[in-house]
Write a protein that holds these residues in place. Structure first.
Motif, PDB file in Angstrom:
ATOM      1  N   VAL A  63      21.497   4.843   7.536  1.00 51.73           N
ATOM      2  CA  VAL A  63      20.863   3.644   6.978  1.00 51.73           C
ATOM      3  C   VAL A  63      19.592   3.300   7.743  1.00 51.73           C
ATOM      4  O   VAL A  63      18.533   3.040   7.141  1.00 51.73           O
ATOM      5  N   SER A  64      19.672   3.287   9.071  1.00 51.04           N
ATOM      6  CA  SER A  64      18.488   2.955   9.865  1.00 51.04           C
ATOM      7  C   SER A  64      17.388   4.009   9.690  1.00 51.04           C
ATOM      8  O   SER A  64      16.200   3.673   9.653  1.00 51.04           O
ATOM      9  N   ALA A  65      17.771   5.287   9.566  1.00 54.21           N
ATOM     10  CA  ALA A  65      16.767   6.336   9.362  1.00 54.21           C
ATOM     11  C   ALA A  65      16.040   6.149   8.041  1.00 54.21           C
ATOM     12  O   ALA A  65      14.805   6.243   7.968  1.00 54.21           O
ATOM     13  N   VAL A  66      16.773   5.874   6.977  1.00 51.51           N
ATOM     14  CA  VAL A  66      16.156   5.680   5.666  1.00 51.51           C
ATOM     15  C   VAL A  66      15.247   4.447   5.681  1.00 51.51           C
ATOM     16  O   VAL A  66      14.132   4.472   5.140  1.00 51.51           O
ATOM     17  N   LEU A  67      15.699   3.365   6.328  1.00 45.35           N
ATOM     18  CA  LEU A  67      14.874   2.157   6.394  1.00 45.35           C
ATOM     19  C   LEU A  67      13.581   2.399   7.161  1.00 45.35           C
ATOM     20  O   LEU A  67      12.500   1.966   6.735  1.00 45.35           O
ATOM     21  N   LEU A  68      13.674   3.098   8.289  1.00 51.28           N
ATOM     22  CA  LEU A  68      12.477   3.375   9.070  1.00 51.28           C
ATOM     23  C   LEU A  68      11.494   4.248   8.295  1.00 51.28           C
ATOM     24  O   LEU A  68      10.282   3.996   8.300  1.00 51.28           O
ATOM     25  N   VAL A  69      11.997   5.262   7.618  1.00 53.32           N
ATOM     26  CA  VAL A  69      11.127   6.141   6.849  1.00 53.32           C
ATOM     27  C   VAL A  69      10.507   5.396   5.669  1.00 53.32           C
ATOM     28  O   VAL A  69       9.332   5.602   5.331  1.00 53.32           O
ATOM     29  N   LEU A  70      11.273   4.509   5.039  1.00 51.26           N
ATOM     30  CA  LEU A  70      10.709   3.710   3.949  1.00 51.26           C
ATOM     31  C   LEU A  70       9.593   2.795   4.442  1.00 51.26           C
ATOM     32  O   LEU A  70       8.569   2.613   3.757  1.00 51.26           O
ATOM     33  N   VAL A  71       9.767   2.226   5.641  1.00 50.02           N
ATOM     34  CA  VAL A  71       8.710   1.386   6.213  1.00 50.02           C
ATOM     35  C   VAL A  71       7.461   2.225   6.488  1.00 50.02           C
ATOM     36  O   VAL A  71       6.334   1.814   6.181  1.00 50.02           O
ATOM     37  N   LEU A  72       7.649   3.421   7.071  1.00 52.10           N
ATOM     38  CA  LEU A  72       6.517   4.308   7.315  1.00 52.10           C
ATOM     39  C   LEU A  72       5.823   4.705   6.011  1.00 52.10           C
ATOM     40  O   LEU A  72       4.589   4.707   5.913  1.00 52.10           O
ATOM     41  N   PHE A  73       6.623   5.040   5.005  1.00 48.99           N
ATOM     42  CA  PHE A  73       6.059   5.439   3.715  1.00 48.99           C
ATOM     43  C   PHE A  73       5.297   4.286   3.078  1.00 48.99           C
ATOM     44  O   PHE A  73       4.207   4.490   2.517  1.00 48.99           O
ATOM     45  N   ALA A  74       5.847   3.076   3.155  1.00 49.89           N
ATOM     46  CA  ALA A  74       5.157   1.921   2.574  1.00 49.89           C
ATOM     47  C   ALA A  74       3.841   1.655   3.297  1.00 49.89           C
ATOM     48  O   ALA A  74       2.812   1.363   2.659  1.00 49.89           O
ATOM     49  N   PHE A  75       3.851   1.779   4.631  1.00 48.94           N
ATOM     50  CA  PHE A  75       2.622   1.530   5.400  1.00 48.94           C
ATOM     51  C   PHE A  75       1.557   2.571   5.069  1.00 48.94           C
ATOM     52  O   PHE A  75       0.404   2.230   4.770  1.00 48.94           O
ATOM     53  N   LEU A  76       1.934   3.853   5.117  1.00 50.37           N
ATOM     54  CA  LEU A  76       0.972   4.914   4.841  1.00 50.37           C
ATOM     55  C   LEU A  76       0.513   4.886   3.384  1.00 50.37           C
ATOM     56  O   LEU A  76      -0.674   5.108   3.090  1.00 50.37           O
ATOM     57  N   GLY A  77       1.440   4.611   2.460  1.00 48.17           N
ATOM     58  CA  GLY A  77       1.075   4.567   1.051  1.00 48.17           C
ATOM     59  C   GLY A  77       0.120   3.431   0.738  1.00 48.17           C
ATOM     60  O   GLY A  77      -0.871   3.620   0.014  1.00 48.17           O
ATOM     61  N   SER A  78       0.399   2.242   1.276  1.00 44.26           N
ATOM     62  CA  SER A  78      -0.486   1.112   1.012  1.00 44.26           C
ATOM     63  C   SER A  78      -1.861   1.328   1.635  1.00 44.26           C
ATOM     64  O   SER A  78      -2.890   1.008   1.032  1.00 44.26           O
ATOM     65  N   ALA A  79      -1.890   1.905   2.843  1.00 48.41           N
ATOM     66  CA  ALA A  79      -3.187   2.191   3.463  1.00 48.41           C
ATOM     67  C   ALA A  79      -3.967   3.221   2.651  1.00 48.41           C
ATOM     68  O   ALA A  79      -5.186   3.088   2.462  1.00 48.41           O
ATOM     69  N   SER A  80      -3.269   4.243   2.151  1.00 47.73           N
ATOM     70  CA  SER A  80      -3.945   5.267   1.349  1.00 47.73           C
ATOM     71  C   SER A  80      -4.490   4.682   0.059  1.00 47.73           C
ATOM     72  O   SER A  80      -5.626   4.990  -0.349  1.00 47.73           O
ATOM     73  N   LEU A  81      -3.700   3.844  -0.609  1.00 48.64           N
ATOM     74  CA  LEU A  81      -4.165   3.241  -1.857  1.00 48.64           C
ATOM     75  C   LEU A  81      -5.368   2.333  -1.631  1.00 48.64           C
ATOM     76  O   LEU A  81      -6.321   2.323  -2.424  1.00 48.64           O
ATOM     77  N   TYR A  82      -5.331   1.583  -0.538  1.00 45.70           N
ATOM     78  CA  TYR A  82      -6.426   0.648  -0.288  1.00 45.70           C
ATOM     79  C   TYR A  82      -7.704   1.386   0.083  1.00 45.70           C
ATOM     80  O   TYR A  82      -8.816   0.977  -0.301  1.00 45.70           O
ATOM     81  N   LEU A  83      -7.561   2.487   0.855  1.00 43.39           N
ATOM     82  CA  LEU A  83      -8.742   3.203   1.332  1.00 43.39           C
ATOM     83  C   LEU A  83      -9.237   4.269   0.359  1.00 43.39           C
ATOM     84  O   LEU A  83     -10.295   4.864   0.583  1.00 43.39           O
ATOM     85  N   SER A  84      -8.479   4.529  -0.699  1.00 39.44           N
ATOM     86  CA  SER A  84      -8.878   5.598  -1.617  1.00 39.44           C
ATOM     87  C   SER A  84     -10.187   5.267  -2.340  1.00 39.44           C
ATOM     88  O   SER A  84     -11.039   6.152  -2.525  1.00 39.44           O
ATOM     89  N   ASP A  85     -10.358   4.002  -2.758  1.00 43.46           N
ATOM     90  CA  ASP A  85     -11.592   3.623  -3.468  1.00 43.46           C
ATOM     91  C   ASP A  85     -12.844   3.769  -2.606  1.00 43.46           C
ATOM     92  O   ASP A  85     -13.821   4.403  -3.040  1.00 43.46           O
ATOM     93  N   PRO A  86     -12.868   3.206  -1.376  1.00 38.08           N
ATOM     94  CA  PRO A  86     -14.096   3.399  -0.576  1.00 38.08           C
ATOM     95  C   PRO A  86     -14.347   4.858  -0.208  1.00 38.08           C
ATOM     96  O   PRO A  86     -15.507   5.291  -0.162  1.00 38.08           O
TER      97      PRO A  86
END
Length: 374
Positions: free
Chosen positions: A74-97
């Protein structure tokens, strides 16, 4: 006592001593084969190495949560989901510039050429061949063709690089889930093989110490780099530079590369500021702010928080950057120093590797008296 044929063969192998040239040759062949495997099988080894670094970083946290009743899976999945959300949101935000910069590259290249035209004049006087090439390149048709080809090639390269990076990150996160979910399974298997209880206790203590020190370093240096990126982004916004958050993200990534990353960041901000402001004087403000924050971080903040224990040899850092950058490209350069820190922590915790850990260290050795001196 008469030995059987298998025992006699084992005893003969035990008495076999290889000469030093043969031993060095075997070691050299092994190193060459290992480097070749790392280079040609990078698509396999790079996600594995990234997953191991992330696992070492979060293993103490998963173990702490398991002691408080949270299963490792459970803790492994939660940590990976947090990492994925952080990297995904950063990628989406920075993709346009990033896409905008790639599409504007021909215009940016033209502006750079115009801004640095005074510096090109002395070279034109010295190199007549360069002047002839410039005259040929100034024709409208070939120039337009060059721009189209360069833009298309660069866009294709960027798309391939981003696609490969996404695949690598996806495989890494999946592997991290399995490694963190397994908990101390591999450690228990190793401990079970050891013969005595003291060896088992020492092995568990050493592994936990290594995990704790590596986790502390990686989490701390990541937090420091994020703070550095936030400071750079704020300075770029205050100075009126375009895409300040993109500059903050670039500064955060480059700060994982000692010395070289700072030089690239300062040079890139100077060129961008020169394009933005158009004059030399104001263009120095952005790189000066970048250099100021980097000096504060490297000379005061990081040594104050991490101390001198994990300080590394400068020559070894440059060799590691060159090697891992050649093997795995930009990602290899980003993780070169974390790999060195992991190796040094292992060496510091195992007595047989203490001399190699001292070689990797950046602290000067204690002065020893010469012969005849007290």
């Amino acid at each position: 006592m008469d030995l059987g044929p298998v025992d006699r063969e084992t005893a003969a192998l035990a008495r076999l001593h290889l000469s030093k040239p043969v031993s060095f040759s075997i070691i050299g062949i092994f190193v060459i084969l290992l480097v070749g495997a790392l280079y040609f099988a990078r698509s396999f080894f790079l996600p594995v190495m990234l997953a191991l670094l992330i696992t070492l970083t979060f293993s103490p946290m998963v173990r702490y949560l398991r002691r408080h009743g949270v299963p490792s899976a459970v803790s492994a999945v939660l940590l990976v989901l947090v990492l994925f959300a952080f990297l995904g949101s950063a990628s989406l935000y920075l993709s346009d510039p990033i896409s905008q910069i790639i599409s504007d590259l021909p215009t940016i290249a033209q502006r750079i050429e115009e801004r640095f035209a005074p510096l090109r004049e002395p070279l034109r006087r010295v190199m007549s061949a360069s002047a002839q090439l410039e005259e040929l390149a100034d024709t409208a048709g070939p120039a337009a063709e060059k721009v189209v080809v360069a833009q298309s090639g660069l866009a294709g390269w960027a798309a391939n690089a981003l696609g490969g990076l996404s695949t690598t990150l996806g495989a890494t996160l999946v592997l991290v889930v399995f490694l963190l979910s397994s908990g101390d399974l591999f450690l228990h298997k190793v401990v079970r093989i050891l013969p005595t209880l003291s060896d088992k206790k020492r092995s568990v203590r050493l592994v936990h110490n290594v995990e704790f020190e590596v986790s502390r370093y990686l989490l701390t240096i990541t937090a420091i780099n994020l703070g550095f990126g936030a400071a750079v982004a704020t300075a770029m916004w205050f100075l009126g530079m375009p895409n300040p958050l993109l500059w903050g993200a670039v500064a955060t990534a480059l700060n994982f590369i000692p010395y070289v990353g700072a030089a690239i960041g300062v040079g890139a901000t100077f060129v961008a500021a020169l394009i933005t402001y158009g004059t030399i004087g104001p263009a120095f403000l952005a790189p000066a702010a970048y250099l100021l924050f980097h000096t504060l971080e490297s000379a005061f903040i990081t040594p104050l928080i991490l101390g001198r224990r994990l300080e590394l040899n400068v020559v070894v850092i440059f060799i590691s950057l060159a090697f891992w950058g050649w093997i795995w490209g930009i990602v290899g350069a980003l993780i070169a120093v974390p790999i060195l820190v992991v190796i040094k922590v292992f060496c510091d915790n195992f007595p047989g590797l203490a001399h190699f850990g001292e070689f990797l260290s950046g602290t000067p050795p204690a002065a020893e008296p010469l012969n005849g001196e007290e």
